[in-house]
Design a protein around this motif. Structure first.
Motif, PDB file in Angstrom:
ATOM      1  N   UNK A  44       0.895  -1.120  -0.196  1.00  0.00           N
ATOM      2  CA  UNK A  44      -0.304   0.063   0.052  1.00  0.00           C
ATOM      3  C   UNK A  44       1.129   0.924   0.095  1.00  0.00           C
ATOM      4  N   UNK A  45       1.769   0.753   0.884  1.00  0.00           N
ATOM      5  CA  UNK A  45       2.490   2.406   0.843  1.00  0.00           C
ATOM      6  C   UNK A  45       4.190   2.662  -0.102  1.00  0.00           C
ATOM      7  N   UNK A  46       4.356   1.706  -0.715  1.00  0.00           N
ATOM      8  CA  UNK A  46       5.341   1.465  -2.401  1.00  0.00           C
ATOM      9  C   UNK A  46       5.269   2.286  -2.876  1.00  0.00           C
ATOM     10  N   UNK A  47       3.990   3.546  -2.642  1.00  0.00           N
ATOM     11  CA  UNK A  47       4.265   4.699  -3.561  1.00  0.00           C
ATOM     12  C   UNK A  47       5.260   5.809  -3.678  1.00  0.00           C
ATOM     13  N   UNK A  48       5.311   5.529  -1.722  1.00  0.00           N
ATOM     14  CA  UNK A  48       6.532   6.433  -1.321  1.00  0.00           C
ATOM     15  C   UNK A  48       7.746   6.173  -1.579  1.00  0.00           C
ATOM     16  N   UNK A  49       7.865   4.760  -1.995  1.00  0.00           N
ATOM     17  CA  UNK A  49       9.583   4.718  -2.383  1.00  0.00           C
ATOM     18  C   UNK A  49       9.709   5.275  -4.291  1.00  0.00           C
ATOM     19  N   UNK A  50       8.302   4.726  -5.009  1.00  0.00           N
ATOM     20  CA  UNK A  50       8.245   5.148  -5.684  1.00  0.00           C
ATOM     21  C   UNK A  50       8.222   7.220  -6.610  1.00  0.00           C
ATOM     22  N   UNK A  51       7.952   7.634  -5.821  1.00  0.00           N
ATOM     23  CA  UNK A  51       7.762   9.025  -5.654  1.00  0.00           C
ATOM     24  C   UNK A  51       9.152   9.635  -5.466  1.00  0.00           C
ATOM     25  N   UNK A  52       9.249   8.653  -4.495  1.00  0.00           N
ATOM     26  CA  UNK A  52      10.423   9.618  -3.752  1.00  0.00           C
ATOM     27  C   UNK A  52      12.092   9.086  -4.118  1.00  0.00           C
ATOM     28  N   UNK A  53      12.055   7.758  -4.406  1.00  0.00           N
ATOM     29  CA  UNK A  53      12.993   7.021  -4.416  1.00  0.00           C
ATOM     30  C   UNK A  53      13.683   6.447  -5.433  1.00  0.00           C
ATOM     31  N   UNK A  54      12.753   6.429  -6.884  1.00  0.00           N
ATOM     32  CA  UNK A  54      13.040   6.017  -8.140  1.00  0.00           C
ATOM     33  C   UNK A  54      11.945   4.277  -8.051  1.00  0.00           C
ATOM     34  N   UNK A  55      11.634   3.517  -7.449  1.00  0.00           N
ATOM     35  CA  UNK A  55      11.246   2.600  -7.297  1.00  0.00           C
ATOM     36  C   UNK A  55      10.759   2.434  -8.223  1.00  0.00           C
ATOM     37  N   UNK A  56      10.038   1.119  -9.383  1.00  0.00           N
ATOM     38  CA  UNK A  56       9.370   0.874  -9.900  1.00  0.00           C
ATOM     39  C   UNK A  56       8.473  -0.754  -9.781  1.00  0.00           C
ATOM     40  N   UNK A  57       7.085  -1.031  -9.533  1.00  0.00           N
ATOM     41  CA  UNK A  57       6.688  -2.679  -9.219  1.00  0.00           C
ATOM     42  C   UNK A  57       7.656  -3.221 -10.347  1.00  0.00           C
ATOM     43  N   UNK A  58       8.048  -2.656 -11.448  1.00  0.00           N
ATOM     44  CA  UNK A  58       7.823  -3.974 -12.582  1.00  0.00           C
ATOM     45  C   UNK A  58       9.458  -4.034 -13.168  1.00  0.00           C
ATOM     46  N   UNK A  59      10.188  -3.154 -12.146  1.00  0.00           N
ATOM     47  CA  UNK A  59      12.088  -3.574 -12.233  1.00  0.00           C
ATOM     48  C   UNK A  59      11.960  -4.600 -10.840  1.00  0.00           C
TER      49      UNK A  59
END
Length: 254
Positions: free
Chosen positions: A184-199
């Motif tokens: 639920x909270x992984x959008x935080x690392x997506x928006x601020x740390x470059x995380x992408x689920x598909x990677x």
């Protein structure tokens, strides 16, 4: 409420869930709407349809009664027929034993499958969640990238064990519950740390999408803008939670 304060209550779908659980029950659930560990136990309660009374704990002004229940002052905690317990995964397993008549169960009856679930939970706690938190709290670019690399590796190992769509296949289990709040909270690392689920690879993106769409997860999730205030502190490495202190000191998360 100033930007530096935690919003006082759940919002959105989670608020509607709170409002449905205000009547007195044998089980009193002491919670903080924003806490991922709370959401674990909350998902278990909602998933199984167990009757409970929800009580929000003010993290800045904890009542004496709550501190008597859990001297650590941490949520989640419960009172069950006058007796107190705490720790999210212990609570979730307790619910399996205390309410055997409520289904679905989150631990399989087969001993081998049950052990597999517990191994997955152990892996998540020792590898995925610490990597997530290190990535969020890291201030230097190289440390953020190092944390993200560890997070990807941990999530890939998780997803490679998934039988699909959930860890045990069609059956939603405590292995999925243990990880759901961080999905639920992984959008935080997506928006601020470059995380992408598909990677991440290994089918992680599809697994995460199944998790976040689960009804019990949706019903215990607040509006993202209120999580943003809380996680802003972690992103600036200013948070003073026990988890934040542990990550900062290189200790296991309590």
């Amino acid at each position: 409420m100033s930007d530096g304060q935690v919003f006082p209550h759940a919002t959105g779908a989670a608020l509607a869930t709170v409002e449905r659980h205000q009547e007195s029950q044998d089980l009193v659930f002491y919670a903080g709407w924003f806490c991922p560990y709370v959401q674990r136990t909350w998902i278990a309660l909602e998933e199984r349809g167990i009757p409970y009374q929800y009580k929000e704990v003010n993290p800045y002004k904890k009542e004496k009664h709550f501190l008597a229940i859990n001297p650590k002052g941490l949520v989640p905690a419960i009172e069950y027929k006058g007796q107190a317990l705490y720790e999210s995964l212990i609570l979730s397993e307790f619910l399996e034993d205390a309410y055997p008549e409520y289904t679905p169960r989150l631990l399989p009856s087969d001993p081998f499958q049950k052990a597999q679930v517990r191994l997955q939970i152990d892996y998540i706690g020792k590898n995925v969640i610490p990597a997530f938190m290190r990535t969020v709290q890291a201030q230097q670019i190289e440390k953020q990238q190092e944390g993200l690399k560890d997070l990807y590796a941990g999530l890939k190992q998780v997803s490679e064990r998934v039988k699909g769509p959930f860890f045990l296949g069609e059956e939603f289990s405590l292995a999925d519950v243990a990880l759901a709040p961080w999905v639920v909270r992984d959008y935080i690392v997506a928006e601020h740390r470059g995380y992408k689920r598909e990677e991440v690879g290994g089918g992680w993106k599809e697994y995460a999408e199944h998790i976040e769409k689960r009804e019990s997860v949706l019903k215990t999730t607040s509006e993202s803008q209120h999580y943003d205030v809380i996680y802003g502190r972690y992103l600036r490495d200013e948070a003073q939670s026990e988890a934040a202190k542990a990550i900062r000191a290189g200790r296991p998360i309590p």
